[in-house]
Write a protein that holds these residues in place. Structure first.
Motif, PDB file in Angstrom:
ATOM      1  N   ASN A  15       0.843  -1.197   0.000  1.00  0.00           N
ATOM      2  CA  ASN A  15       0.000   0.000   0.000  1.00  0.00           C
ATOM      3  C   ASN A  15       0.882   1.252   0.000  1.00  0.00           C
ATOM      4  O   ASN A  15       2.012   1.224   0.494  1.00  0.00           O
TER       5      ASN A  15
ATOM      6  N   ALA B 222      -1.047  -8.330  -2.821  1.00  0.00           N
ATOM      7  CA  ALA B 222      -0.932  -7.021  -2.179  1.00  0.00           C
ATOM      8  C   ALA B 222      -0.346  -7.196  -0.787  1.00  0.00           C
ATOM      9  O   ALA B 222      -0.541  -8.232  -0.145  1.00  0.00           O
TER      10      ALA B 222
ATOM     11  N   HIS C 150      -0.152  -5.249   2.921  1.00  0.00           N
ATOM     12  CA  HIS C 150      -0.654  -4.203   3.811  1.00  0.00           C
ATOM     13  C   HIS C 150       0.429  -3.927   4.846  1.00  0.00           C
ATOM     14  O   HIS C 150       0.712  -4.764   5.689  1.00  0.00           O
TER      15      HIS C 150
ATOM     16  N   ALA D 161      -7.807  -2.069   4.783  1.00  0.00           N
ATOM     17  CA  ALA D 161      -7.478  -3.429   4.350  1.00  0.00           C
ATOM     18  C   ALA D 161      -8.754  -4.257   4.183  1.00  0.00           C
ATOM     19  O   ALA D 161      -8.873  -5.054   3.244  1.00  0.00           O
TER      20      ALA D 161
ATOM     21  N   PHE E 262     -10.341  -3.272   1.006  1.00  0.00           N
ATOM     22  CA  PHE E 262      -9.599  -3.878  -0.104  1.00  0.00           C
ATOM     23  C   PHE E 262     -10.062  -5.321  -0.312  1.00  0.00           C
ATOM     24  O   PHE E 262     -10.324  -5.753  -1.440  1.00  0.00           O
ATOM     25  N   GLN E 263     -10.157  -6.077   0.787  1.00  0.00           N
ATOM     26  CA  GLN E 263     -10.598  -7.473   0.685  1.00  0.00           C
ATOM     27  C   GLN E 263     -12.006  -7.570   0.113  1.00  0.00           C
ATOM     28  O   GLN E 263     -12.307  -8.471  -0.680  1.00  0.00           O
TER      29      GLN E 263
ATOM     30  N   LEU F  62      -3.752 -11.191  -0.021  1.00  0.00           N
ATOM     31  CA  LEU F  62      -3.388 -10.036   0.791  1.00  0.00           C
ATOM     32  C   LEU F  62      -2.468 -10.486   1.918  1.00  0.00           C
ATOM     33  O   LEU F  62      -2.819 -11.333   2.724  1.00  0.00           O
TER      34      LEU F  62
ATOM     35  N   ASN G  51       0.075  -9.409   5.173  1.00  0.00           N
ATOM     36  CA  ASN G  51       0.285  -8.375   6.189  1.00  0.00           C
ATOM     37  C   ASN G  51       1.760  -8.249   6.533  1.00  0.00           C
ATOM     38  O   ASN G  51       2.477  -9.248   6.611  1.00  0.00           O
TER      39      ASN G  51
ATOM     40  N   PHE H 144      -6.336 -12.559   6.322  1.00  0.00           N
ATOM     41  CA  PHE H 144      -5.200 -12.284   5.455  1.00  0.00           C
ATOM     42  C   PHE H 144      -4.606 -13.618   5.003  1.00  0.00           C
ATOM     43  O   PHE H 144      -4.704 -14.632   5.693  1.00  0.00           O
TER      44      PHE H 144
END
Length: 360
Positions: free
Chosen positions: A137, A163, A165, A185, A188-189, A197, A199, A223
């Protein structure tokens, strides 16, 4: 973005029985350091070994990475341990060198994601690669900018996308190095559930003793994995020393984390319930923080009124607030009764704060 489900293929192909784990030092410092850490992470649940080769630093004169030499060290990691390797790329030249050295996964950092020009340059250099590419991000909390960067990479023909986060910069002082802004986040999901995604608790916290809690929150929010900076001597690391953990600590973290398993209908229900409750916990904490900020503003008003000998209660202003909040609440699906009760309680607390200052 069309056919987003194909973006999860690279993750599915790993056939993991646990969330993805990417680990290794913030910076590759020496060949010995890189190989020592890699061998300590061998035969663990770590799927990719990471190391920063080019390090974008806030100010010149700080350690900015060993450069392309470090790619040779990563190749040795792969040859000696069998682990997949990954590093950050920040421009087209980095991409070219990383691909030439058969780096298995590339990620694009927050300072790059913030610039559409840089993202387009990197996208052009990545055109057609089958390597997974993860996009962090941007440093500022701008979901559109994050999604725009992902779309640029996707349009270059890269299908194996994910992605990361890593939290967001804020001018306000918080307990985090980069405020997680969990709601972003979550959004986004909700928009792209088929994009993996990951973390990054190391950059979110900036402190190794907070990494477990943030990692657990991320897993509770479904995540797909974690990127955790790991160093055998973190206190003496050449960059970001305070946020790195030892390999032993990482292994213990992975053992202690609670993983929500898929199973029968009842287990699926519990998993969804845990996810929703985790979202509520995040929002509840934000509500408390916002109420604290509101009361600090009330304290300021109380001090100002005291200096001018003005009464605490301003009925006209209060009625205007109530009317506006009832309308705003209805737009969010909240009943008038609830909004009135909530703001009356907030108003009373605000009065208490101001009276304490006036009579203090």
């Amino acid at each position: 973005m069309e056919n987003k489900k194909e973006m999860r293929t690279w993750l599915d192909d790993l056939n993991l029985k646990h969330p993805l784990v990417i680990a290794g030092p913030c910076s590759a410092e020496t060949e010995e350091q890189v190989l020592k850490i890699a061998h300590e992470l061998k035969n663990t649940d770590v799927s990719y070994f990471r190391a920063g080769i080019w390090k974008p630093r806030t100010r010149p004169g700080m350690f900015e990475g060993v450069g392309a030499l470090g790619l040779k060290w990563l190749q040795k990691v792969k040859a000696e341990t069998g682990m997949k390797i990954c590093t950050e790329v920040a421009n087209a030249a980095h991409v070219k060198l990383a691909l030439e050295h058969d780096v298995d996964l590339l990620w694009i950092g927050a300072r790059s994601t913030v610039s559409p020009f840089i993202m387009q340059e990197i996208a052009d250099a990545l055109e057609g690669t089958d390597k997974p590419v993860l996009i962090k991000n941007p440093v500022n909390p701008d979901l559109a900018l994050w999604l725009g960067g992902i779309e640029r990479i996707y349009k270059s023909g890269v299908k194996n996308i994910g992605a990361i986060h890593r939290g967001f910069s804020t001018y306000e002082k918080t307990k985090y190095r980069n405020n997680p802004e969990w709601q972003m986040a979550i959004e986004f999901q909700n928009k792209y559930p088929d994009i993996p995604l990951i973390n990054d608790p190391s950059h979110i916290t900036g402190k190794r003793d907070m990494i477990f809690d943030v990692s657990q929150t991320a897993l509770d929010l479904n995540f797909d994995g974690l990127m955790i900076e790991t160093h055998y001597d973190p206190d003496n690391a050449w960059s970001d020393a305070s946020q790195q953990v030892t390999p032993e600590s990482l292994i213990q973290i992975m053992k202690d984390l609670k993983i929500r398993k898929e199973g029968n209908t009842e287990e699926d229900y519990n998993k969804q319930l845990d996810n929703l409750r985790a979202q509520i916990d995040v929002v509840d904490n934000q509500i408390i923080e916002l109420l604290g900020k509101r009361m600090k503003a009330s304290d300021g008003i109380g001090a100002l009124k005291k200096s001018k000998n003005v009464a605490v209660l301003q009925s006209k202003r209060w009625n205007e607030i109530l009317g506006k909040m009832v309308i705003e609440g209805e737009a969010q699906g909240l009943s008038e009764e609830f909004v009135l009760r909530m703001f009356k309680a907030i108003h009373q607390e605000s009065i208490n704060h101001q009276e304490k200052i006036l009579n203090g």
